[in-house]
Write a protein that holds these residues in place. Structure first.
Motif, PDB file in Angstrom:
ATOM      1  N   GLU A  97       0.642  -1.230  -0.080  1.00  0.00           N
ATOM      2  CA  GLU A  97      -0.037  -0.163  -0.133  1.00  0.00           C
ATOM      3  C   GLU A  97       0.859   1.161   0.061  1.00  0.00           C
ATOM      4  O   GLU A  97       2.129   1.131   0.348  1.00  0.00           O
ATOM      5  CB  GLU A  97      -0.847  -0.083   1.322  1.00  0.00           C
ATOM      6  CG  GLU A  97      -0.266  -0.099   2.585  1.00  0.00           C
ATOM      7  CD  GLU A  97      -1.090  -0.200   3.638  1.00  0.00           C
ATOM      8  OE1 GLU A  97      -2.107  -0.669   3.411  1.00  0.00           O
ATOM      9  OE2 GLU A  97      -0.803   0.152   4.835  1.00  0.00           O
ATOM     10  N   PRO A  98       0.261   2.331  -0.269  1.00  0.00           N
ATOM     11  CA  PRO A  98       1.188   3.426  -0.459  1.00  0.00           C
ATOM     12  C   PRO A  98       1.270   4.163   1.144  1.00  0.00           C
ATOM     13  O   PRO A  98       0.718   3.575   2.151  1.00  0.00           O
ATOM     14  CB  PRO A  98       0.112   4.615  -1.078  1.00  0.00           C
ATOM     15  CG  PRO A  98      -1.167   3.756  -1.071  1.00  0.00           C
ATOM     16  CD  PRO A  98      -0.998   2.493  -0.935  1.00  0.00           C
ATOM     17  N   MET A  99       2.561   4.670   1.210  1.00  0.00           N
ATOM     18  CA  MET A  99       3.071   5.030   2.550  1.00  0.00           C
ATOM     19  C   MET A  99       3.417   6.381   2.587  1.00  0.00           C
ATOM     20  O   MET A  99       3.975   6.881   1.618  1.00  0.00           O
ATOM     21  CB  MET A  99       4.142   4.000   3.142  1.00  0.00           C
ATOM     22  CG  MET A  99       3.770   2.649   2.999  1.00  0.00           C
ATOM     23  SD  MET A  99       5.184   1.560   3.635  1.00  0.00           S
ATOM     24  CE  MET A  99       4.763   1.968   5.458  1.00  0.00           C
ATOM     25  N   ARG A 100       3.401   7.045   3.816  1.00  0.00           N
ATOM     26  CA  ARG A 100       3.839   8.457   3.755  1.00  0.00           C
ATOM     27  C   ARG A 100       4.291   8.980   5.359  1.00  0.00           C
ATOM     28  O   ARG A 100       3.802   8.254   5.955  1.00  0.00           O
ATOM     29  CB  ARG A 100       2.778   9.446   3.108  1.00  0.00           C
ATOM     30  CG  ARG A 100       3.157  10.987   3.386  1.00  0.00           C
ATOM     31  CD  ARG A 100       2.448  11.720   2.605  1.00  0.00           C
ATOM     32  NE  ARG A 100       0.948  11.969   3.268  1.00  0.00           N
ATOM     33  CZ  ARG A 100      -0.238  12.726   2.782  1.00  0.00           C
ATOM     34  NH1 ARG A 100      -0.168  13.016   1.581  1.00  0.00           N
ATOM     35  NH2 ARG A 100      -1.263  12.673   3.387  1.00  0.00           N
ATOM     36  N   TRP A 101       5.404   9.571   5.190  1.00  0.00           N
ATOM     37  CA  TRP A 101       5.889  10.213   6.474  1.00  0.00           C
ATOM     38  C   TRP A 101       5.715  11.682   6.427  1.00  0.00           C
ATOM     39  O   TRP A 101       6.299  12.254   5.803  1.00  0.00           O
ATOM     40  CB  TRP A 101       7.388   9.531   6.617  1.00  0.00           C
ATOM     41  CG  TRP A 101       7.552   8.128   6.891  1.00  0.00           C
ATOM     42  CD1 TRP A 101       7.619   7.466   8.057  1.00  0.00           C
ATOM     43  CD2 TRP A 101       7.787   7.264   5.802  1.00  0.00           C
ATOM     44  NE1 TRP A 101       7.781   6.055   7.919  1.00  0.00           N
ATOM     45  CE2 TRP A 101       7.777   5.893   6.403  1.00  0.00           C
ATOM     46  CE3 TRP A 101       7.519   7.227   4.313  1.00  0.00           C
ATOM     47  CZ2 TRP A 101       7.933   4.759   5.646  1.00  0.00           C
ATOM     48  CZ3 TRP A 101       7.693   6.109   3.636  1.00  0.00           C
ATOM     49  CH2 TRP A 101       7.953   4.785   4.320  1.00  0.00           C
ATOM     50  N   HIS A 102       5.327  12.153   7.837  1.00  0.00           N
ATOM     51  CA  HIS A 102       5.364  13.479   8.117  1.00  0.00           C
ATOM     52  C   HIS A 102       6.686  13.994   8.193  1.00  0.00           C
ATOM     53  O   HIS A 102       7.607  13.180   8.547  1.00  0.00           O
ATOM     54  CB  HIS A 102       4.475  14.105   9.085  1.00  0.00           C
ATOM     55  CG  HIS A 102       3.055  13.650   9.059  1.00  0.00           C
ATOM     56  ND1 HIS A 102       2.336  13.968   7.817  1.00  0.00           N
ATOM     57  CD2 HIS A 102       2.190  12.849   9.706  1.00  0.00           C
ATOM     58  CE1 HIS A 102       1.089  13.776   7.907  1.00  0.00           C
ATOM     59  NE2 HIS A 102       0.952  13.006   8.834  1.00  0.00           N
ATOM     60  N   PRO A 103       7.431  15.369   8.120  1.00  0.00           N
ATOM     61  CA  PRO A 103       8.550  15.718   8.377  1.00  0.00           C
ATOM     62  C   PRO A 103       9.000  15.325   9.841  1.00  0.00           C
ATOM     63  O   PRO A 103       8.109  15.492  10.832  1.00  0.00           O
ATOM     64  CB  PRO A 103       8.643  17.259   8.306  1.00  0.00           C
ATOM     65  CG  PRO A 103       7.440  17.352   7.344  1.00  0.00           C
ATOM     66  CD  PRO A 103       6.355  16.336   7.740  1.00  0.00           C
ATOM     67  N   ALA A 104      10.239  14.608   9.721  1.00  0.00           N
ATOM     68  CA  ALA A 104      10.826  14.067  11.160  1.00  0.00           C
ATOM     69  C   ALA A 104      11.228  15.470  12.141  1.00  0.00           C
ATOM     70  O   ALA A 104      12.018  16.104  11.494  1.00  0.00           O
ATOM     71  CB  ALA A 104      11.928  13.238  10.911  1.00  0.00           C
ATOM     72  N   PRO A 105      10.943  15.512  13.109  1.00  0.00           N
ATOM     73  CA  PRO A 105      11.347  16.964  13.981  1.00  0.00           C
ATOM     74  C   PRO A 105      12.774  16.756  14.393  1.00  0.00           C
ATOM     75  O   PRO A 105      13.402  15.463  14.430  1.00  0.00           O
ATOM     76  CB  PRO A 105      10.558  16.878  15.204  1.00  0.00           C
ATOM     77  CG  PRO A 105      10.002  15.414  15.403  1.00  0.00           C
ATOM     78  CD  PRO A 105       9.794  15.025  13.966  1.00  0.00           C
TER      79      PRO A 105
END
Length: 438
Positions: A97-105
């Protein structure tokens, strides 16, 4: 040599050129590579980036003339860097499935973390020892490397800064790289990274396969995309201190090692050849697009390619989506819905990506593995389906993609990361059945 960001930099022009540069006049031998005694009693040393017998047009090597040879170093001991992984872990179950990550702090102790310790692997494929595949990393760091250097024996490294400039000091000289620019350091070349803007974040592609090169232009002709003249290589520079202790960290076979040296590894007074770190400003990329109808294949945005043994099917393509005009008539202008035999890792340096204007943030990442459907989210689809198709400028944007023939395997840390977007698939949930038969 100075790594200060106030230093005015000088560069040589070209990609894969036969460069020649000396920090001291007369330091380069003339007419031969390895004279019985080199000028100023320097040590000749050859750095081979390809096999000796590689075809001439693919052969990469440089002769360096240094104050002490690289063999002068202490014994290596294991070094702990558990967050930098090599190759895909076949034991990890990767959902289709598609995956996404928010910006890592940036971590709270970022001021104590340098580039080597600040690398975290998101996904990888292939095998460094088999010399195929790539790994994709993020770096989160806040401290410059001082008397510390790094060398990657597993692959070349493509830097894509997203926050903060990098000053990359290498054996061949110094590159200053800002967000919007990229840098490429060959496998086996020693370097260190300074952070003149403090806490910094960016993307890395560690390429185990064939070296990155400019793509063929085919029917585009002799000009376009990334032009060789716009790449910049460093001029020779060396650290003037004499006996000064350095720590050398080496990545070798996926493991990390450290050894002491009694001298700076940045002691090359002159060098010549076509193996060198380079940098490139993406504002110089000549975008190609349709001026009639349809959205063309994203391969027209390829900056660099690492070919595989299958023609046209890359080990890795590095693709950018920079500012550009859209003028196509009677056309759905964002990238279309798609299932691809290639696997796509995407990042965003600044601005918005036109197919995902809301949830995709600078410093974030997405992964669409082979044959995983993807495409514009509901907002982008609705806007593109009803917009007035007048000429449109996409401005203040820079997205990029590492595209590989091999399936990316996220690390366990990436799959369990607090910045993993568990709701990513919801951006397509509102795409209703609109079929209206006559």
């Amino acid at each position: 040599m100075s790594s200060s960001h106030t230093t005015e930099r000088r560069y040589q022009s070209g990609f894969g050129n036969e460069y020649a540069t000396e920090a001291v006049a007369g330091a380069l031998p003339q007419g031969r590579n390895s004279p019985q005694r080199a000028p100023f009693d320097l040590y000749p040393e050859l750095i081979s980036g390809t096999a000796f017998t590689a075809p001439r047009h693919e052969n990469r090597r440089s002769w360096v003339y240094r104050r002490q040879p690289s063999v002068v170093a202490g014994r290596y001991k294991p070094y702990a860097q558990a967050s930098w992984r090599t190759g895909g872990d076949r034991e990890v179950a990767v959902p289709p499935e598609p995956m996404r990550w928010h910006p890592a702090p940036l971590p709270a102790n970022v001021a104590d973390i340098d580039f080597v310790d600040g690398v975290h692997t998101l996904a990888a494929n292939g095998d460094a020892d088999a010399q195929l595949g790539i790994a994709v990393h993020m770096y989160l760091a806040g401290r410059s490397m001082e008397k510390r250097a790094f060398v990657n024996a597993d692959g070349e490294i493509l830097f894509v800064p997203q926050q903060g400039r990098l000053v990359i000091t290498s054996e061949m000289g110094v590159l200053e790289v800002k967000p919007g620019e990229i840098a490429l350091v060959p496998r086996g070349v020693v370097f260190k990274v300074a952070l003149p803007d403090g806490p910094s974040r960016g993307y890395l592609c560690e390429n185990y396969g064939a070296q990155f090169r400019l793509p063929e232009l085919g029917p585009i002709g002799s000009n376009g995309l990334a032009n060789a003249r716009d790449f910049q290589a460093p001029v020779a520079a060396y650290e003037h201190e004499g006996e000064v202790a350095y720590e050398l960290v080496k990545k070798f076979g996926g493991r990390f090692w450290t050894a002491p040296t009694s001298h700076s590894p940045f002691n090359v007074v002159a060098w010549h050849g076509n193996l060198s770190p380079v940098k490139y400003d993406t504002v110089n990329f000549m975008t190609i697009g349709s001026i009639s109808f349809d959205h063309p294949d994203p391969s027209i945005f390829t900056v660099l390619t690492s070919p595989s043994d299958t023609p046209g099917t890359a080990n890795c393509d590095f693709v950018i989506f920079p500012p550009r005009w859209l003028v196509m008539e009677n056309t759905f202008r964002p990238p279309w819905y798609h299932r691809n035999v290639m696997s796509e890792f995407m990042g965003l340096v600044y601005g918005e990506y036109d197919a995902k204007p809301g949830g995709f943030k600078p410093g974030g990442a997405s992964l669409h593995n082979a044959m995983v459907p993807h495409g514009p989210d509901e907002e982008a689809f609705d806007k593109a389906s009803h917009m007035d198709l007048k000429p449109q400028k996409l401005d203040n944007t820079l997205a990029f993609m590492f595209e590989s023939r091999y399936r990316f395997i996220p690390t366990e840390a990436a799959l369990n990361s607090p910045v993993l977007d568990d709701d990513y698939a919801d951006c397509w949930a509102g795409l209703k059945d609109q079929f209206k038969p006559a």
